[in-house]
Design a protein around this motif. Sequence first.
Motif, mmCIF file in Angstrom:
data_model
loop_
_atom_site.group_PDB
_atom_site.id
_atom_site.type_symbol
_atom_site.label_atom_id
_atom_site.label_comp_id
_atom_site.label_asym_id
_atom_site.label_seq_id
_atom_site.Cartn_x
_atom_site.Cartn_y
_atom_site.Cartn_z
ATOM 1 N N ILE A 192 -0.734 -5.373 -14.178
ATOM 2 C CA ILE A 192 0.461 -6.109 -14.566
ATOM 3 C C ILE A 192 1.051 -6.822 -13.357
ATOM 4 N N GLY A 193 1.290 -8.121 -13.520
ATOM 5 C CA GLY A 193 1.937 -8.912 -12.484
ATOM 6 C C GLY A 193 3.218 -9.513 -13.020
ATOM 7 N N LEU A 194 3.987 -10.122 -12.116
ATOM 8 C CA LEU A 194 5.160 -10.862 -12.574
ATOM 9 C C LEU A 194 4.723 -12.285 -12.936
ATOM 10 N N GLY A 195 4.091 -12.954 -11.979
ATOM 11 C CA GLY A 195 3.619 -14.317 -12.241
ATOM 12 C C GLY A 195 3.773 -15.229 -11.033
ATOM 13 N N CYS A 196 4.852 -15.019 -10.246
ATOM 14 C CA CYS A 196 5.107 -15.937 -9.129
ATOM 15 C C CYS A 196 4.922 -15.257 -7.774
ATOM 16 N N GLU A 197 4.329 -14.061 -7.748
ATOM 17 C CA GLU A 197 4.215 -13.298 -6.510
ATOM 18 C C GLU A 197 3.099 -13.827 -5.602
ATOM 19 N N VAL A 198 3.190 -13.483 -4.318
ATOM 20 C CA VAL A 198 2.136 -13.838 -3.357
ATOM 21 C C VAL A 198 0.798 -13.237 -3.805
ATOM 22 N N ASN A 199 0.827 -11.970 -4.179
ATOM 23 C CA ASN A 199 -0.398 -11.307 -4.628
ATOM 24 C C ASN A 199 -0.681 -11.659 -6.077
#
Lengths: 511, 511
Positions: free
Chosen positions: A206-213
């Motif tokens: 699960i990611g947020l969407g705008c992260e570096v990773n």
Amino acid sequence: MDATTLPPVLRLAPDDGVLIARIALPPGTTVAPGVTVGEKRIPPGHKVAIRPHAAGEEIRRYGQIIGFATAPIAPGDWVHTHNCAMGDFAKDYAYSREVKTTARANTPASFMGYRRPDGRAATRNYIGIITSVNCSAHVADLIADAFKRNPFAGTDPLADYPNVDGVVALTHKTGCGMTEGEPLRLLRRTLAGYARHPNFSHVIAIGLGCEVNQLGGMLEEQRLAGRLRSMDIQEMGGTRKTVEAGIAFVKGVLAEANALQREPVPASELVVALQCGGSDGYSGITANPALGAASDLVVRHGGTVILSETPETYGAEHLLTRRAVSREVGEKLVDLMRWWEDYTAKEGAEMNANPSPGNKAGGLTTILEKSLGAMAKAGTTNLVEVYRYAEPVTAKGFVFMDTPGYDPVAATGQVAGGANLVCFTTGRGSVFGAKPAPSIKLATNSAMYERMSEDMDVNCGTILTGEETIEQAGQRIFELMLRVASGERTKSESYDFGGAEFAPWVIGATM
Amino acid sequence: MDATTLPPVLRLAPDDGVLIARIALPPGTTVAPGVTVGEKRIPPGHKVAIRPHAAGEEIRRYGQIIGFATAPIAPGDWVHTHNCAMGDFAKDYAYSREVKTTARANTPASFMGYRRPDGRAATRNYIGIITSVNCSAHVADLIADAFKRNPFAGTDPLADYPNVDGVVALTHKTGCGMTEGEPLRLLRRTLAGYARHPNFSHVIAIGLGCEVNQLGGMLEEQRLAGRLRSMDIQEMGGTRKTVEAGIAFVKGVLAEANALQREPVPASELVVALQCGGSDGYSGITANPALGAASDLVVRHGGTVILSETPETYGAEHLLTRRAVSREVGEKLVDLMRWWEDYTAKEGAEMNANPSPGNKAGGLTTILEKSLGAMAKAGTTNLVEVYRYAEPVTAKGFVFMDTPGYDPVAATGQVAGGANLVCFTTGRGSVFGAKPAPSIKLATNSAMYERMSEDMDVNCGTILTGEETIEQAGQRIFELMLRVASGERTKSESYDFGGAEFAPWVIGATM
Ligand SMILES: [Ca+2]
Ligand SMILES: [Ca+2]
Ligand SMILES: [Ca+2]
Ligand SMILES: [Ca+2]
Ligand SMILES: [Ca+2]
């Protein structure tokens, strides 16, 4: 058994020229056949010679060199800073000079493990939720919480899936506000190691969407595409939709995950992470050497043990280079030490494993001896490979992985590397888990074991009281490893430890 | 309202000499009374001059200097890199040159808050569990879990205590394997800030016992002894006994915590943490200036707003030094910038807020203009004080606190400093909470607001469509601040965000 009936000395390895005083030994105490303590009283925890050493001769403890006699030493003499020092030892890596053949066990041991469809062996069967960034941590927690037992309500959403150990959310504090390059690569290696861990049947990322990773970049770089279900919160339309999709995914795979049955798996599939935390004066003479004896059994059965905690090995790497199967392997270890010197200098910290005044008062004479206390966990076999933090461990035998000494960060790297079992020695009484791997906790002394018996799996204080030898304790630990790998719950699993302790190493600046 | 009916330009402050094109403006478009776009088409998001600027004259946006004309500029001209540059601006801190009197509001606003027995004002009423080290994280979670609502079982252990917002465990990954000195001091300052936070009625501190960040030392150094219940797991005899003691403590204080009632509290007690995350091209023209207008209202009512995210201010600190109430305050800000230069150089990272090619394509001409997009959140009042990370914020008015830009780490410092409300602007759609403070989330654009409406509290996309002015949006945000401070639930509270996002800044090496 009270102090007066204690055997006076402890032998740490068969060919040691010095023994360890369990209690204060007055002159005249018999410490070996025909050997009595000389003019100087031996303080508890200190060393007594049991054979003559000429000036310049090597002195061995744990079967390994801890220093050289600076004066002739007679049997029964106290051995400490007045007659023992490092000499020029640290100037010579002596690559592979002490490599020896490891005898394989005659009867191969096995445990009841899981076999994944692709052949990988597992000791537990979890569903995992990895997170690219802190910003998706709570969403991952919300999904995992939906499958948690509630001891108050008496509910267990996994009651119908007895072969599934749980749903574990692996959350952390990083993933953005970081520089690309090694800090990001290291995080991705760690997360990918968990995503590939055989103890997971299915994994959600699960990611947020705008992260570096970025999840997409990570899955591509780590060749994970197609191996897991991946979701960005921003793309899914927010918290509720992502949590619902995550819960639906887990519900959809539970039956398949539950279908896997334990079957006999050879002990050669064990990958054991060695850890110590909250060390005390007994660590180096009870739990660590006992775990070392168990490590030798794991290796004799074809399995793998991972020693780590680089800063605690610093200054004694010369002992491991001697045991390295090749110059190349030994040099990898030396390179790590140079990296740590640069890194800590830059950070304004210091690499210094030299015995402190307190260590010396407790009987530790040289940096070698002190580091050996930690390294003893890995036993006596050859060093076959050296890994960077969280790199996949593929070699069989005794390997080293670069990690900090800090327990959660160190174990996270080892489990990312594929460890399917953690063995954690502790003197002060650490409470620890490392899902999806089970963690066996070994107490160095009986007093702590009694006080924290609900958290400790093994008491190695028995070695100090003479109730068992190091070898006997090692055998007992090895047998427990096989039982735990077969599904027996460790103490920390009974309390559901192992989620909060997921702690990827952070090496760069937070921006 | 569709694009064809959009007012063509957006004014960011009354005395600005440039306006922002909402859409592409062809030559001849009327942008102000008697002003039409000249020969060059204005791209969307770019600047159009509405009065003449001589070469060398300052150009203002947000009422602040973004650069100087490098050629004469006529009304209706496109203003960008071809006719606008920083000049020598950054060579002069011009301490306090733009300080002005802030008009106080005629009718003081208030909210329904809590008053602690010692007079401190609160916006929420939680019981907190802080942790000295990662090794006590899971034990803290186990205690908090005992008081969690279970949406599946329908149980709520706090049902009888409607005035208690919850029990929150603040766990992290550090606290050991670290050097003493500033890394430890910073962690202790952060934990102590939470321990003292007015939004907690009672606090438990849980340690392991052998960690670098000893609870005893921390409580003494931070003068917390007697203010909270403190327990070391090793001293308590392990996990179960500590969890039971923690649960018993919470049960014992719930009635007292619940007895507190909300009462009118002046808006001057608001301490608002300003944050942005997942910025987009609209952040600097909608949500950030709207929040800035609300910040000005908070300050006019005697309250405090905290701007942070030092790396995003870097290169534009000259704008804040002009607004600093004294040279001393301005110099503190400049010192922070020098610290960051050293720190990032050491870590192999780079401080560079210069507009990227993408920023420039979007209409940002200078580093001042780019940083102003983030700084706009803080409005236009004087800079009254500068704080280190997690230092207690005691000044009233607009203050700066040093933090990284990374959202969870930045907000953790601000809440440790005493922020009782967080206002978080986002373009991409961050999901975020910061217990024990409530977090209002402000969307920069309507498309994201619609897509993530369950996570967003305020739509500032209305400014772009001309449905409301920046001042009107600011007034609306200020009124929401008062309602949320009075107990109205934010979107992120409805999902129970704010525990996982606790992320103390880690600045030293992990050993
Ligand atoms: Ca520890
Ligand atoms: Ca350790
Ligand atoms: Ca973000
Ligand atoms: Ca931010
Ligand atoms: Ca948690």
